[in-house]
Motif scaffolding. Structure first.
Motif, mmCIF file in Angstrom:
data_model
loop_
_atom_site.group_PDB
_atom_site.id
_atom_site.type_symbol
_atom_site.label_atom_id
_atom_site.label_comp_id
_atom_site.label_asym_id
_atom_site.label_seq_id
_atom_site.Cartn_x
_atom_site.Cartn_y
_atom_site.Cartn_z
ATOM 1 N N ILE A 36 0.835 -1.203 0.000
ATOM 2 C CA ILE A 36 0.000 0.000 0.000
ATOM 3 C C ILE A 36 0.869 1.252 0.000
ATOM 4 O O ILE A 36 0.646 2.191 -0.764
ATOM 5 N N ILE A 80 3.986 1.644 -0.955
ATOM 6 C CA ILE A 80 4.697 1.835 -2.231
ATOM 7 C C ILE A 80 3.751 2.388 -3.293
ATOM 8 O O ILE A 80 4.097 3.303 -4.046
ATOM 9 N N MET A 81 2.523 1.860 -3.310
ATOM 10 C CA MET A 81 1.550 2.371 -4.276
ATOM 11 C C MET A 81 1.266 3.852 -4.024
ATOM 12 O O MET A 81 1.162 4.647 -4.965
ATOM 13 N N TYR A 87 4.124 5.858 -5.362
ATOM 14 C CA TYR A 87 4.099 5.916 -6.825
ATOM 15 C C TYR A 87 2.993 6.812 -7.364
ATOM 16 O O TYR A 87 3.062 7.262 -8.502
ATOM 17 N N SER A 104 8.623 1.957 -13.694
ATOM 18 C CA SER A 104 10.021 1.648 -13.404
ATOM 19 C C SER A 104 10.897 2.895 -13.345
ATOM 20 O O SER A 104 12.061 2.822 -12.974
ATOM 21 N N VAL A 106 -12.389 0.309 -12.325
ATOM 22 C CA VAL A 106 -11.014 0.091 -11.871
ATOM 23 C C VAL A 106 -10.502 -1.243 -12.397
ATOM 24 O O VAL A 106 -9.398 -1.342 -12.939
ATOM 25 N N VAL A 144 -7.257 -1.932 -14.569
ATOM 26 C CA VAL A 144 -6.147 -2.600 -13.894
ATOM 27 C C VAL A 144 -5.732 -3.880 -14.614
ATOM 28 O O VAL A 144 -4.575 -4.272 -14.593
ATOM 29 N N ARG A 145 -6.685 -4.510 -15.292
ATOM 30 C CA ARG A 145 -6.354 -5.737 -16.035
ATOM 31 C C ARG A 145 -5.303 -5.471 -17.093
ATOM 32 O O ARG A 145 -4.556 -6.348 -17.482
ATOM 33 N N VAL A 196 -0.526 -1.566 -14.642
ATOM 34 C CA VAL A 196 -0.506 -0.509 -13.642
ATOM 35 C C VAL A 196 -0.863 0.824 -14.293
ATOM 36 O O VAL A 196 -0.405 1.140 -15.380
ATOM 37 N N SER A 197 -1.739 1.566 -13.631
ATOM 38 C CA SER A 197 -2.114 2.871 -14.149
ATOM 39 C C SER A 197 -1.909 3.900 -13.055
ATOM 40 O O SER A 197 -2.413 3.737 -11.942
ATOM 41 N N PRO A 198 -1.148 4.958 -13.341
ATOM 42 C CA PRO A 198 -0.853 5.951 -12.301
ATOM 43 C C PRO A 198 -2.104 6.615 -11.743
ATOM 44 O O PRO A 198 -2.162 6.957 -10.559
ATOM 45 N N ILE A 233 -4.941 5.182 -11.198
ATOM 46 C CA ILE A 233 -5.527 4.286 -10.192
ATOM 47 C C ILE A 233 -4.711 4.357 -8.898
ATOM 48 O O ILE A 233 -5.262 4.277 -7.804
ATOM 49 N N ASN A 234 -3.390 4.540 -9.019
ATOM 50 C CA ASN A 234 -2.579 4.763 -7.812
ATOM 51 C C ASN A 234 -3.117 5.955 -7.032
ATOM 52 O O ASN A 234 -3.260 5.901 -5.806
ATOM 53 N N ALA A 247 -6.510 5.105 -5.459
ATOM 54 C CA ALA A 247 -6.361 4.214 -4.305
ATOM 55 C C ALA A 247 -5.849 4.992 -3.106
ATOM 56 O O ALA A 247 -6.323 4.804 -1.980
#
Lengths: 275, 297
Positions: free
Chosen positions: A23, A25-26, A29, A38, A226, A230-231, A234-236, A238-239, A242
């Motif tokens: 959580i 780390i997300m 990011y 990355s 979402v 998300v499938r 990773v989408s910024p 959604i970060n 969240a």
């Protein structure tokens, strides 16, 4: 007494790390200026801005809020009725059936609940013409059904702790039902109703599987949107979403805890000399 | 109990309404749907709306009932399904065990912490449970993706990247972290009630900390262990989100198979049969957990 304290402490730290490292780390990011996970492109609130400009996400969030409020409210009313009937009516015909039906939705696999309700809605539609199509209404019905089960458990626990003689005293003093319920029982149940409603709202707001089954075109809840994003990876944005949700939940939970609304441990406090 | 009161007819009607309204709701939206699933599982797929055949026909005063058990035979014959069932049970059971091993020290540490600190620690356990499950699983993608956090760190250290996403490992990590709070809370509830004098007695009788734990703490926390394990195992068996997001495309878990059968293949009768078979298997653990949750009578 000497115990192997460090084994327990290390194990516990590992457990908490597993809960929180992903959580945190997300959340970090979500402030990454770069679109690539990355690459660290420096701190930025860019994705929060893009999130706020994303109509699809905002619309879905609004649908989820509406569904959550309605489902939690219906669930709290019916759940309280279930709890009251089960803990105050003594034996009555159908008690066993009600108790069984009231707890089963909690342990039912989500895919089974979703499938069964969708089939019901479709068969009802072909035979009676209701519900005409699926959308917010059918999601609310599906969510209210499992919400009332959770509320019934919470309220029943509270009623078991309650002193029934207060209600009896009110009746001896001439008060009649339903006034005894509204004047005496309900205020005593209030904390349980608040936790039940909040839990219901959270469960509804978070549900993906059941909503995916019983929803129709045009009514996508936030988890559905979402999930489809998300499938693909990773989408910024959604970060950012969240992070906002976690901060909101933490704030609400901390506030209710500080006010003593949600009691996590109802245990007696130890005598002061042991503190 | 006080003597039975004589109730006015209005109050009796009120009582009846309080019990009957939720019964009617649950009957229509919980009980009947299962009858419907059972019925559809005995039909055949058809190109129609809805896409399955009728199981009864009323023609010329004769009622014909056609039950098609083919869907169930199909579940037994096609290795896809029983492999998926066995794999789900196996993965859910081993993930539950891992979860128990990690959650136990957490519960024990909270139970042994100073009473002032316990609410805070419990809140730390509950907080993830109140935040979105879906988003927590998504957070794991960010950690384990090929270009995710772990591999970025490994790359910076000059190490080879590890494939984590779309493996069994990722699914285990998802189940364990996702359902951890449901394991910690019942464990804590039993450990917290544990009488410290029992441990002191064990110590006085010469048991070391390990032996005292194995012979006193562990057996006395059995109810918490049972409740926690069932609370994790039951939803993990039918899990869809975790295998769909973290597992590989060919990972077989029964919740995902049901979903695919329904949404992608549009074979509603087989999806219904999968659901009925899943319930038949889960019936026993579900009965246990209902007793553990304290359903009276």
């Amino acid at each position: 007494m000497k115990r192997r304290g460090w084994v327990v402490a290390t194990g516990a730290a590992l457990g908490f790390a597993m809960l929180y490292v992903p959580i945190v780390i997300m959340m970090i990011y979500s402030f990454n200026a770069s679109k690539l996970a990355s690459v660290w492109g420096g701190w930025s609130a860019r994705w929060y801005g893009e999130l706020m400009a994303n109509d699809q996400v905002l619309e879905a969030a609004w649908i989820s809020v509406k569904v959550g409020v309605m489902a939690a409210t219906v669930g709290t009313v019916f759940g309280t009725m279930i709890a009251y009937a089960l803990s105050r009516f003594g034996r009555f015909r159908g008690r066993l059936l009600l108790a069984g039906m009231a707890t089963a939705p909690i342990v039912m696999p989500e895919v089974v609940t979703g499938l069964s309700l969708l089939l019901l809605f479709i068969i009802m539609e072909t035979n009676f013409g209701w519900p005409a199509g699926r959308g917010v209404d059918t999601i609310v019905i599906a969510h209210a059904t499992f919400c009332m089960a959770f509320v019934a458990v919470i309220v029943q626990a509270r009623m078991a702790d309650m002193d029934e003689s207060v209600e009896e005293a009110a009746m001896d003093l001439g008060a009649r039902q339903p006034w005894v319920f509204f004047d005496v029982t309900l205020p005593a149940l209030a904390p349980a109703l608040v936790s039940g409603w909040l839990l219901s709202f959270t469960l509804s707001f978070d549900d993906l599987v059941i909503a995916s089954f019983v929803s129709g075109p045009g009514a996508s809840t936030l988890p559905m949107v979402v999930f489809s994003k998300v499938r693909l990876g990773v989408s910024p944005e959604i970060n950012a979403l969240a992070t906002l949700m976690i901060v909101a939940v933490a704030a609400i939970l901390a506030a209710t805890m500080l006010r003593g609304g949600v009691r996590l441990s109802a245990r007696r406090a130890p005598p002061p000399d042991q503190l | 109990m006080s003597a039975p009161r004589r109730r006015a007819p209005l109050a009796r009607m009120g009582r009846a309404l309080v019990a009957l309204a939720p019964m009617a709701w649950l009957g229509v939206f919980f009980l009947i749907p299962f009858a419907v699933v059972l019925r559809v599982s005995l039909a055949e797929p058809a190109i129609a709306r809805p896409p399955f055949t009728d199981i009864w026909e009323w023609a010329d005063g004769v009622l014909t009932i056609i039950l098609n058990f083919g869907n169930y035979l199909f579940l037994i014959e096609d290795p896809l399904y029983y492999t998926a069932y066995l794999n789900s049970i196996w993965m859910a059971a081993s993930a539950t065990l891992i979860c128990l091993v990690i959650a136990y020290p957490m519960a024990l540490a909270i139970a042994r912490a100073a009473p002032r600190r316990r609410p805070m620690l419990l809140m730390l356990v509950v907080l993830p449970f109140w935040t979105s499950f879906l988003l927590r699983m998504y957070a794991l993608i960010g950690l384990m993706a090929p270009t995710g956090f772990v591999n970025t760190v490994l790359g910076a250290l000059g190490l080879e990247p590890i494939v984590m996403l779309q493996t069994d490992f990722a699914v285990y990590a998802g189940i364990v972290t996702g359902y951890m709070p449901l394991m910690v809370l019942p464990l804590y509830a039993t450990l917290e009630k544990l009488d410290d004098s029992l441990l002191e007695a064990a110590h006085d009788l010469g048991a070391g900390p390990t032996r005292a734990f194995l012979t006193v703490t562990l057996p006395l926390s059995a109810p918490g262990i049972a409740a926690g394990c069932l609370l994790v195992f039951i939803p993990a068996v039918g899990e869809y989100v975790i295998p769909a997001l973290l597992g590989g495309p060919d990972q077989l878990m029964i919740g995902k198979v049901l979903w695919t059968e329904f949404f992608n293949n549009r074979d509603w009768p087989v999806a219904s049969a999968v659901a009925i078979a899943m319930l038949a298997f889960l019936a026993l653990p579900i009965m246990f957990i209902r007793n553990a949750l304290g359903v009276k009578e």
